[in-house]
Design an enzyme around this catalytic site. Structure first.
Site, mmCIF file in Angstrom:
data_model
loop_
_atom_site.group_PDB
_atom_site.id
_atom_site.type_symbol
_atom_site.label_atom_id
_atom_site.label_comp_id
_atom_site.label_asym_id
_atom_site.label_seq_id
_atom_site.Cartn_x
_atom_site.Cartn_y
_atom_site.Cartn_z
ATOM 1 N N HIS A 136 -3.667 6.018 3.260
ATOM 2 C CA HIS A 136 -4.461 4.816 3.009
ATOM 3 C C HIS A 136 -3.865 3.582 3.696
ATOM 4 O O HIS A 136 -4.574 2.796 4.334
ATOM 5 C CB HIS A 136 -4.558 4.590 1.502
ATOM 6 C CG HIS A 136 -5.518 3.531 1.071
ATOM 7 N ND1 HIS A 136 -5.121 2.242 0.778
ATOM 8 C CD2 HIS A 136 -6.858 3.567 0.849
ATOM 9 C CE1 HIS A 136 -6.161 1.532 0.404
ATOM 10 N NE2 HIS A 136 -7.238 2.304 0.426
ATOM 11 N N ASP A 196 0.833 -1.201 0.000
ATOM 12 C CA ASP A 196 0.000 0.000 0.000
ATOM 13 C C ASP A 196 0.869 1.254 0.000
ATOM 14 O O ASP A 196 1.952 1.248 -0.590
ATOM 15 C CB ASP A 196 -0.936 -0.036 1.226
ATOM 16 C CG ASP A 196 -2.296 0.576 0.939
ATOM 17 O OD1 ASP A 196 -2.383 1.810 0.894
ATOM 18 O OD2 ASP A 196 -3.266 -0.181 0.776
ATOM 19 N N SER A 254 -11.563 -1.638 -0.090
ATOM 20 C CA SER A 254 -10.208 -1.674 0.450
ATOM 21 C C SER A 254 -10.229 -2.076 1.916
ATOM 22 O O SER A 254 -9.394 -2.860 2.385
ATOM 23 C CB SER A 254 -9.549 -0.292 0.337
ATOM 24 O OG SER A 254 -9.198 0.028 -0.970
#
Length: 555
Positions: free
Chosen positions: A187, A155, A380
């Site tokens: 994120h 990520d 996600s």
């Protein structure tokens, strides 16, 4: 500057080895290149004057990717041994020549982004009730917190926050920042918090699914949230190379792109399959391009990995009122027609850790929860919760293979909100049942699969060798998982009138491509859709840029 890890020899060595072993093929290639250049390139400008494109080159035949690139006038940029491929620079004018060589697949090194979230079900109180709904809280009270299991997070990096104290054990930065523990986008930290946050930053108020698991940060994107296919493959390559060093058992991938190639030749799918074969359970988000069919993103379209969609838990510990989100991508996959997603879990208004000073933290102050947390929506985050659940299963059952972990997670699900395999898969995640169930096996293999050509019509019969609905591939369980009645699963096909349970706009529905028993990937390629085929409530062409975060995703 990317760090490719410890794989491979130099290009010159590989090239010499290829020439020694495949001299006959070299002659054939040279002839093919000459012939193609003499026909398709007649009258074209010299290759040296043509702009170059970065591509990924793989081979399914005798011809090696290195030889193919060099013979076609390209240059090798990096080795990608886990897919027996290379990153190469090729003059654009010569790319058709390279792609025409026998067995060679050429894939552009396109941009890939962590996923934004369009408008979904109405907002509700931000929460972490997924801990109750999945049974993770119950497992924690019995002593299973995922302890001893390492989850790698591919990520935007993971900030070294108090929630991860002593458990953020390693990582790599494949961007230019050279710090896997700096999340400039925000994120990756949010993902890591859902997997393994222990609540230290919120005085115990918000924690992750497996608060005792260890984490490894594989940073593939910086402050924009954007990366590319080659960097993702290098990240997977690094995970395999360092699997033993860090004890990596689970890998979370919460990003994707709309595929145009079969999973058999898609280089990112090939890479996640290599990780799976090495003993790493790969968990991937389905995508936020729903609710229409054929919107599963790659690598969530790969038949081996665990692909997770998002339900709305309505901030209630009880699953009785759960709904499907409207953004969660739906199957079948395009163009292969695989049954995806595999399961669903919370993905609407879930709370996790904030990365102070990151892009999303600064851009969406309304999404902050207290001083240390954030709220977001998207598949996600459903994938992250499921990665935590996989750690819980492995903590209670060390030594399980990826296929066995997948069997536990899919074979013990609770009823999903709609009971449609292309919308909520086998049902809703039940981590407690998965961790405490008896032996369960699922024998899937992608060996021998042939690539599906774009536009080809494929059967949707659930009897293929990688199909999770194929009863013959299961053992150790009493099969009681046919889809709920009312969705017309008859062992062969879906009733065309019931796809995903959503009303279809006549302009967006191609009746001739379905016929109740078939899937034509060419009609649902994502990039070919235009605003006119979408109702205003489902698609806002101006607001969706393919990579930018939509404010509705952080609420």
């Amino acid at each position: 500057m990317r760090d490719a890890g410890s794989f491979g020899a130099t290009v010159s060595y590989r090239a010499r080895l290829v020439w020694q072993k495949k001299g006959r093929a070299a002659v054939t290639v040279a002839a093919a290149v000459a012939a193609l250049a003499g026909t398709s390139l007649a009258g074209a400008p010299a290759a040296s004057a043509s702009p170059s494109e970065t591509v990924i080159v793989t081979s399914a035949g005798l011809l090696s990717p290195v030889m193919a690139v060099l013979e076609a006038g390209g240059a090798i940029l990096d080795q990608l041994p886990i897919i027996d491929g290379v990153e190469a620079s090729i003059p654009s004018i010569l790319e058709p020549v390279l792609a025409a060589l026998p067995g060679i697949t050429v894939t552009p090194d396109i941009s890939v982004s962590v996923q934004s979230t369009p408008v979904s079900t109405g907002p509700h109180t931000p929460s972490d009730v997924f801990l109750q709904q999945t049974g993770a809280a119950r497992l924690a009270s019995a002593g299973d917190t995922g302890q001893g299991v390492t989850v790698a997070v591919l990520d935007t990096g993971i900030d070294n926050l108090p929630d991860f104290a002593g458990r953020l054990i390693g990582g790599v930065d494949l961007t230019s920042a050279n710090n896997p523990f700096q999340d400039s986008y925000g994120h990756g930290t949010f993902i890591a918090g859902l997997i393994a946050g222990d609540g230290a930053s919120s005085n115990g108020q918000y924690s992750g699914e497996a608060p005792g698991a260890k984490l490894v940060s594989i940073k593939v994107a910086g402050a924009t949230g954007q990366t590319d296919l080659v960097t993702l493959i290098l990240g997977l390559q690094w995970a395999i190379a360092h699997q033993s060093q860090y004890g990596i058992k689970v890998l979370n991938i919460s990003l994707g792109f709309q595929p145009t190639e079969s999973t058999v030749i898609n280089p990112l799918d090939m890479a996640v399959q290599a990780a799976w074969a090495s003993g790493i359970t790969v968990v991937v988000s389905a995508g936020n391009a729903g609710p229409f069919n054929g919107t599963i993103l790659s690598p969530g379209d790969d038949p081996l990995v665990i692909t997770v969609g998002a339900l709305d838990d309505m901030a209630s510990p009880s699953a009785a009122g759960d709904e499907m989100t409207t953004f969660s991508s739906a199957g079948p996959t395009s163009p292969d027609g695989w049954e995806k997603p595999d399961l669903v879990t919370s993905g609407r208004s879930v709370v996790s850790l904030a990365a102070p000073g990151s892009t999303i933290y600064d851009n969406y102050p309304s999404a902050r929860v207290g001083s240390a947390n954030f709220v977001g929506s998207g598949t996600s985050f459903s994938a992250a919760i499921t990665s935590g659940a996989a750690a819980l299963v492995l903590a209670d059952n060390p030594g399980l293979t990826p296929n066995q972990v997948k069997a536990r997670l899919l074979g013990t699900t609770s009823a999903g909100p709609v009971g449609n395999p292309f919308v909520d898969g086998h049902g809703a995640l039940n981590a407690y049942a998965a961790a405490t169930s008896g032996s369960m096996n699922f024998s899937q293999s992608a060996a021998g699969l042939l690539p599906t050509l774009p536009g080809a019509t494929v059967s949707l019969s659930p009897t293929r060798p990688v199909d999770t609905w194929n009863k013959n591939l299961w053992s150790g369980m009493s099969w009681s998982q046919p889809p709920a009645t009312g969705w017309a699963w008859n062992g062969y096909a879906w009733n065309a009138t019931d796809w995903t349970g959503w009303a279809w706009n006549g302009a967006a529905w191609n009746a001739s491509a379905w016929k109740g028993a078939a899937w034509n990937g060419a009609d649902w390629t994502g990039w070919a859709w235009n605003d006119a085929a979408w109702t205003g409530s489902a698609w806002n062409g101006a607001a969706w840029t393919g990579w930018a975060w939509n404010s509705s995703g952080w609420s």
